[in-house]
Scaffold this motif. Structure first.
Motif, short mmCIF file in Angstrom:
data_model
loop_
_atom_site.label_atom_id
_atom_site.label_comp_id
_atom_site.label_asym_id
_atom_site.label_seq_id
_atom_site.Cartn_x
_atom_site.Cartn_y
_atom_site.Cartn_z
N ASP A 1 -11.81 44.45 -20.48
CA ASP A 1 -11.99 44.58 -19.03
C ASP A 1 -11.51 43.31 -18.36
O ASP A 1 -12.28 42.36 -18.15
CB ASP A 1 -13.46 44.86 -18.70
N ALA A 2 -10.23 43.28 -18.01
CA ALA A 2 -9.64 42.09 -17.41
C ALA A 2 -10.16 41.86 -16.00
O ALA A 2 -10.39 40.73 -15.58
CB ALA A 2 -8.12 42.21 -17.39
N ALA A 3 -10.35 42.94 -15.24
CA ALA A 3 -10.81 42.80 -13.85
C ALA A 3 -12.23 42.25 -13.79
O ALA A 3 -12.57 41.51 -12.88
CB ALA A 3 -10.74 44.16 -13.15
N GLY A 4 -13.05 42.58 -14.77
CA GLY A 4 -14.44 42.14 -14.75
C GLY A 4 -14.70 40.90 -15.59
O GLY A 4 -15.85 40.47 -15.70
N SER A 5 -13.68 40.32 -16.16
CA SER A 5 -13.87 39.16 -17.02
C SER A 5 -14.12 37.90 -16.21
O SER A 5 -13.31 37.54 -15.34
CB SER A 5 -12.64 38.95 -17.91
N PRO A 6 -15.23 37.19 -16.47
CA PRO A 6 -15.51 35.96 -15.73
C PRO A 6 -14.66 34.78 -16.21
O PRO A 6 -14.59 33.75 -15.55
CB PRO A 6 -16.99 35.71 -16.01
N ASN A 7 -14.00 34.93 -17.36
CA ASN A 7 -13.25 33.83 -17.95
C ASN A 7 -11.80 33.74 -17.48
O ASN A 7 -11.12 32.78 -17.79
CB ASN A 7 -13.28 33.93 -19.48
N LEU A 8 -11.33 34.75 -16.75
CA LEU A 8 -9.95 34.74 -16.28
C LEU A 8 -9.89 34.35 -14.81
O LEU A 8 -10.57 34.95 -13.98
CB LEU A 8 -9.30 36.12 -16.45
N PRO A 9 -9.05 33.39 -14.46
CA PRO A 9 -8.87 33.04 -13.04
C PRO A 9 -8.20 34.20 -12.29
O PRO A 9 -7.53 35.04 -12.89
CB PRO A 9 -7.94 31.82 -13.08
N ASP A 10 -8.37 34.22 -10.97
CA ASP A 10 -7.84 35.32 -10.16
C ASP A 10 -6.32 35.45 -10.25
O ASP A 10 -5.79 36.54 -10.28
CB ASP A 10 -8.26 35.14 -8.70
N GLY A 11 -5.62 34.31 -10.29
CA GLY A 11 -4.16 34.34 -10.39
C GLY A 11 -3.70 34.99 -11.68
O GLY A 11 -2.73 35.75 -11.71
N VAL A 12 -4.39 34.69 -12.76
CA VAL A 12 -4.05 35.27 -14.07
C VAL A 12 -4.31 36.78 -14.04
O VAL A 12 -3.51 37.56 -14.54
CB VAL A 12 -4.84 34.58 -15.20
N LYS A 13 -5.41 37.19 -13.42
CA LYS A 13 -5.73 38.62 -13.33
C LYS A 13 -4.65 39.37 -12.57
O LYS A 13 -4.24 40.47 -12.96
CB LYS A 13 -7.08 38.83 -12.63
N LEU A 14 -4.16 38.75 -11.50
CA LEU A 14 -3.12 39.38 -10.69
C LEU A 14 -1.82 39.52 -11.46
O LEU A 14 -1.19 40.58 -11.46
CB LEU A 14 -2.91 38.53 -9.43
N ARG A 15 -1.40 38.45 -12.14
CA ARG A 15 -0.16 38.51 -12.94
C ARG A 15 -0.32 39.44 -14.13
O ARG A 15 0.62 40.10 -14.54
CB ARG A 15 0.23 37.10 -13.38
N LEU A 16 -1.53 39.50 -14.67
CA LEU A 16 -1.81 40.37 -15.81
C LEU A 16 -1.63 41.84 -15.44
O LEU A 16 -1.12 42.63 -16.23
CB LEU A 16 -3.23 40.11 -16.32
N ARG A 17 -2.01 42.20 -14.23
CA ARG A 17 -1.84 43.58 -13.77
C ARG A 17 -0.36 43.97 -13.78
O ARG A 17 0.00 45.06 -14.18
CB ARG A 17 -2.42 43.75 -12.37
N GLY A 18 0.49 43.06 -13.36
CA GLY A 18 1.93 43.34 -13.35
C GLY A 18 2.52 43.37 -14.75
O GLY A 18 3.36 44.22 -15.06
N LEU A 19 2.08 42.46 -15.61
CA LEU A 19 2.63 42.38 -16.97
C LEU A 19 2.15 43.53 -17.86
O LEU A 19 2.89 44.04 -18.69
CB LEU A 19 2.25 41.06 -17.63
N GLY B 1 1.28 46.59 -17.03
CA GLY B 1 1.90 47.86 -16.67
C GLY B 1 0.99 49.03 -16.95
O GLY B 1 -0.16 49.06 -16.53
N ARG B 2 1.49 49.99 -17.71
CA ARG B 2 0.69 51.19 -17.97
C ARG B 2 -0.39 50.99 -19.04
O ARG B 2 -1.16 51.89 -19.31
CB ARG B 2 1.59 52.37 -18.35
N ARG B 3 -0.42 49.82 -19.63
CA ARG B 3 -1.50 49.52 -20.58
C ARG B 3 -2.81 49.20 -19.86
O ARG B 3 -3.86 49.16 -20.48
CB ARG B 3 -1.12 48.33 -21.48
N MET B 4 -2.73 48.97 -18.54
CA MET B 4 -3.94 48.69 -17.76
C MET B 4 -4.32 49.92 -16.95
O MET B 4 -3.48 50.53 -16.30
CB MET B 4 -3.71 47.51 -16.82
N THR B 5 -5.61 50.26 -17.00
CA THR B 5 -6.09 51.43 -16.26
C THR B 5 -6.32 51.05 -14.80
O THR B 5 -6.22 49.88 -14.43
CB THR B 5 -7.42 51.94 -16.86
#
Length: 140
Positions: A42-60, A62-66
């Motif tokens: 759960d990348a969106a709910g992870s307290p250990n990831l900064p917001d910028g990383v979460k945003l770039r992670l969504r783009g990287l 792709g369809r692997r993220m719900t």
């Protein structure tokens, strides 16, 4: 704790794994044993990831993220559960590492005077070559 970078570490309880039957190599064993791994994070709910990383992670991702921001990685490349598990975890860590890299901001620049002149000289030359190729009336 899973170390992604020196500053980002994931807790083991943030990652969920389910084991399913795999397709591919394994012979008769593939029909009996659940060796494929479906890893969920759960990348969106992870307290250990900064917001910028979460945003770039969504783009990287792709369809692997719900839609809910959960990354799902399927690993069934190997015949054993342990190797598939390690493969899925490694792919998740690499994906997060790639998201930690901040892309350079492109600042628009203008072409230099020399590059403009070189372009115009090249166009002139090419135009002369094409003009010489064109057939003249009466040359039939």
């Amino acid at each position: 704790m899973i170390a992604v970078t020196p500053r980002i570490q994931l807790h083991d309880d943030e990652i969920g794994e389910t084991f399913v039957r795999a397709s591919g190599p394994g012979g008769q064993n593939v029909n009996k044993v659940s060796t494929a791994v479906e890893l969920r994070f759960d990348a969106a709910g992870s307290p250990n990831l900064p917001d910028g990383v979460k945003l770039r992670l969504r783009g990287l991702a792709g369809r692997r993220m719900t839609q809910d921001g959960v990354i799902v990685i399927d690993a069934q490349r190997f015949r054993t559960r342990e190797r598939n598990r390690a493969d899925a975890l490694e792919r998740l860590v690499e994906l997060i590492r790639a998201a930690t890299i901040v892309p350079k901001v492109r600042r628009p620049t203008r072409p230099t005077l020399g590059s403009k002149e070189r372009r115009l000289v090249g166009k002139e030359k090419r135009g002369r070559v094409k003009a010489l190729r064109s057939g003249r009336p009466g040359d039939d």
